[in-house]
Scaffold this motif. Structure first.
Motif, PDB file in Angstrom:
ATOM      1  N   ARG A 163      -2.495   6.538  -2.251  1.00 14.09           N
ATOM      2  CA  ARG A 163      -1.585   6.231  -1.095  1.00 14.09           C
ATOM      3  C   ARG A 163      -1.636   7.485  -0.114  1.00 14.09           C
ATOM      4  O   ARG A 163      -1.474   7.471   0.984  1.00 14.09           O
ATOM      5  CB  ARG A 163       0.082   6.116  -1.503  1.00 14.09           C
ATOM      6  CG  ARG A 163       0.429   4.773  -1.714  1.00 14.09           C
ATOM      7  CD  ARG A 163       1.886   4.533  -1.529  1.00 14.09           C
ATOM      8  NE  ARG A 163       2.781   5.223  -2.550  1.00 14.09           N
ATOM      9  CZ  ARG A 163       3.088   5.336  -3.479  1.00 14.09           C
ATOM     10  NH1 ARG A 163       2.306   4.634  -4.427  1.00 14.09           N
ATOM     11  NH2 ARG A 163       3.865   6.275  -4.180  1.00 14.09           N
ATOM     12  N   GLU A 206       2.964  -0.756  -4.724  1.00 15.53           N
ATOM     13  CA  GLU A 206       2.012  -0.435  -3.404  1.00 15.53           C
ATOM     14  C   GLU A 206       1.651  -1.931  -2.816  1.00 15.53           C
ATOM     15  O   GLU A 206       1.553  -3.216  -3.453  1.00 15.53           O
ATOM     16  CB  GLU A 206       0.752   0.202  -3.795  1.00 15.53           C
ATOM     17  CG  GLU A 206       1.234   1.557  -4.426  1.00 15.53           C
ATOM     18  CD  GLU A 206      -0.134   2.403  -4.705  1.00 15.53           C
ATOM     19  OE1 GLU A 206      -0.027   3.784  -4.934  1.00 15.53           O
ATOM     20  OE2 GLU A 206      -1.041   1.906  -5.382  1.00 15.53           O
ATOM     21  N   THR A 250      -4.152   7.660   2.739  1.00 14.65           N
ATOM     22  CA  THR A 250      -3.896   6.552   3.778  1.00 14.65           C
ATOM     23  C   THR A 250      -3.706   7.367   5.319  1.00 14.65           C
ATOM     24  O   THR A 250      -4.411   6.983   6.029  1.00 14.65           O
ATOM     25  CB  THR A 250      -2.818   5.745   3.388  1.00 14.65           C
ATOM     26  OG1 THR A 250      -2.883   5.389   2.228  1.00 14.65           O
ATOM     27  CG2 THR A 250      -2.831   4.330   4.420  1.00 14.65           C
ATOM     28  N   THR A 279       5.302   8.363   8.331  1.00 13.03           N
ATOM     29  CA  THR A 279       5.611   7.606   6.955  1.00 13.03           C
ATOM     30  C   THR A 279       7.251   7.409   7.365  1.00 13.03           C
ATOM     31  O   THR A 279       7.957   8.338   7.425  1.00 13.03           O
ATOM     32  CB  THR A 279       5.263   8.246   5.854  1.00 13.03           C
ATOM     33  OG1 THR A 279       3.952   8.511   5.550  1.00 13.03           O
ATOM     34  CG2 THR A 279       5.746   7.042   4.697  1.00 13.03           C
ATOM     35  N   THR A 299       2.705   0.528   3.197  1.00 13.02           N
ATOM     36  CA  THR A 299       1.997   1.133   2.055  1.00 13.02           C
ATOM     37  C   THR A 299       2.873   0.718   0.802  1.00 13.02           C
ATOM     38  O   THR A 299       2.043   0.780  -0.197  1.00 13.02           O
ATOM     39  CB  THR A 299       2.183   2.747   2.224  1.00 13.02           C
ATOM     40  OG1 THR A 299       3.914   2.876   2.684  1.00 13.02           O
ATOM     41  CG2 THR A 299       1.528   3.264   3.286  1.00 13.02           C
ATOM     42  N   LEU A 305      -6.574  -2.167   2.127  1.00 12.97           N
ATOM     43  CA  LEU A 305      -5.750  -1.575   1.053  1.00 12.97           C
ATOM     44  C   LEU A 305      -5.702  -2.261  -0.552  1.00 12.97           C
ATOM     45  O   LEU A 305      -4.613  -1.947  -1.210  1.00 12.97           O
ATOM     46  CB  LEU A 305      -4.305  -1.733   1.727  1.00 12.97           C
ATOM     47  CG  LEU A 305      -4.148  -0.997   2.789  1.00 12.97           C
ATOM     48  CD1 LEU A 305      -3.264  -1.601   3.943  1.00 12.97           C
ATOM     49  CD2 LEU A 305      -3.782   0.537   2.671  1.00 12.97           C
TER      50      LEU A 305
END
Ligand SMILES: Cc1cc2nc3c(=O)[nH]c(=O)nc-3n(C[C@H](O)[C@H](O)[C@H](O)COP(=O)(O)OP(=O)(O)OC[C@H]3O[C@@H](n4cnc5c(N)ncnc54)[C@H](O)[C@@H]3O)c2cc1C
Length: 434
Positions: free
Chosen positions: A24, A83, A27, A148, A174, A64
């Motif tokens: 993660r 996730e 990303t 985020t 995410t 992803l």
């Protein structure tokens, strides 16, 4: 990640180059790099969307699939945080062992949590549970401009609503926190009954939908009367151990032309209709064949040949559903076309939290057609019928709708556009909003 990825219908057949973070925390760097190098990108789940809504305008997607781990589980309350690349198949297998199931599932379990959220998918129980987004408690959203964020209906109501059914344009989801549904087993009690005319479908639907968790019908759109088979199901109170996984067949290569033609369809439809009982038949079914009959044939999309195929899925509001459905089926018959997969289901009136969610109270019809240039004229006619009936087409299944029809059917598109992450753009959004 090597190779390229495509949309499920291979229509448009535009290859996407995947860029796939493994962890993660990689990303944000990958999103920034794609933004800098190609202008825009798009999150990509498992490519189970039929048309161009999962294709990046730049043809470089942020894939992803490798982000597929649990982050936190509370099996006593059925709350999981995982996730966004986790597939429903993985989640269901883990959850069933603890007495839980996903509250809403589409007709394939090979979709990711991120993809299910971004299309706000619906299942055979829309009349009972609404869409997937109704069961999302929170999600993580990575934006190229704001970093985020944690989104819940309370903390960030605007972004929460815009991202559910937001077609991957508001940011990279995410992780997703989901409230599961309690079940006793993975078995379902099912009822199956064929019907001879479309009126009988509406009668069965009115009578039986309120009694069952899941309902759906297959229709034979080559038959004059639009006969079909009605299926209903409910989670069983008990059942034997899980059956051993059946053999998964696969289509090894893409044939040059579609194996789906009028003659093969007529034979299939005739045999399929006859195989089902005239009177209600009760049985017990494992959840996989009930929800996901097509998942048993890996890469079944290849049977449509190199030209690929398009799905046409619309929802028609209750008041206009029956006459509009007759008109749609009449127009398909007049064009001499048929569909192997023709699915009719009722959508209920539970509101979705999503701005651009597809379902509305009424009936939804989904059909698959091998792609060829003659489809354009047929789709033009079908779109006009849907538009006049006050219905709409499903972006997750679309590769053709006009910008005018889209903007009319989804008036909240401008609110989504204002919240769109500037680093994200799909071929679909470019096509219908400009
Ligand atoms: C056999 C079959 C049956 C189906 N049945 C149904 C059905 O009954 N009901 C229904 O509603 N749909 C159905 N679908 C469509 C399917 O459920 C949706 O297209 C689903 O969204 C695909 O998920 P995916 O993970 O493959 O995502 P993709 O197709 O790869 O992407 C879908 C969208 O989600 C976005 N996205 C993906 N991951 C993320 C992320 N992490 N963050 C933000 N955005 C993201 C993408 O940008 C794209 O806009 C069916 C599809 C198939 C092939």
């Amino acid at each position: 990640m090597s190779g390229t990825v495509h949309c499920w219908g291979h229509q448009p057949a535009i290859a996407q180059t995947p860029h796939a973070p493994v962890w993660r925390d990689e990303t944000p760097g990958q999103l920034a790099a794609l933004h800098a190098r190609f202008g825009t990108t798009l999150p990509f789940g498992n490519g189970r969307s039929y048309g161009d809504s999962c294709l990046a305008a730049s043809d470089h997607v942020l894939h992803l699939a490798r982000l597929d781990r649990f982050i936190a589980t509370d099996w006593s309350r059925g709350i999981v945080r995982a996730e966004a690349g986790m597939q429903l198949a993985t989640l269901i297998t883990a959850a069933l062992g603890h007495g839980w199931f996903v509250p809403v599932t589409p007709g394939t379990r090979f979709v990711t949590l991120g993809g299910a959220l971004a299309n706000d998918v619906h299942g055979k129980n829309h009349h009972r549970r609404g869409t997937f987004g109704r069961h999302v408690r929170a999600f993580g959203l990575l934006r190229s401009d704001d970093g985020t964020l944690e989104c819940t209906p309370q903390t960030r109501p605007e972004l929460f609503a815009a991202s559910i059914g937001g077609l991957g344009l508001t940011g990279i989801v995410t992780w997703v926190e989901l409230q599961l549904m309690p079940v006793r087993t993975g078995w379902l009690d099912t009822v199956t009954q064929r019907f001879g005319r479309i009126d009988d479908f509406f009668r069965l639907s009115a009578e039986l939908d309120p009694l069952h968790e899941y309902t759906v019908a297959w229709i034979d759109c080559l038959a004059r009367s639009a006969r079909g088979v009605y299926f209903a199901g409910d989670h069983a109170e008990f059942g034997p151990d899980a059956p051993s996984p059946g053999r998964v067949w696969g289509v090894p290569a893409t044939p040059p032309v579609s194996l789906m033609n009028r003659a093969s369809l007529a034979l299939f439809n005739q045999a399929y209709w006859r195989a089902h009982p005239a009177q209600p038949r009760r049985a017990r079914s494992w959840y996989q064949p009930f929800f996901y009959p097509l998942d048993r044939i890996a890469r079944w999309n290849r049977i449509y040949g190199r030209r690929g195929f398009q799905q046409f899925q619309c929802v028609l509001p209750d008041a206009a559903a029956e006459p509009a459905l007759r008109e749609l089926l009449g127009a398909i018959a007049a064009h001499g076309r048929g569909s192997f997969l023709a699915v009719l289901k009722r959508c209920g009136d539970l509101a979705s939290p999503g701005l651009l969610s597809f379902p509305m109270a009424g009936h939804s019809l989904a059909l698959d057609f091998p792609h060829d240039p003659a489809l354009e004229a047929l789709f033009e006619r079908l779109d006009a019928i849907v538009h006049e009936a006050g219905g709409r087409l499903y972006p997750a299944k679309d590769a053709h709708m006009s910008g005018q029809h889209f903007r009319h059917a989804y008036p909240a598109w401008e609110r989504l556009e204002r919240l769109r992450d500037p680093a994200l753009m799909s071929r679909f959004w470019q096509r219908v909003t400009t």
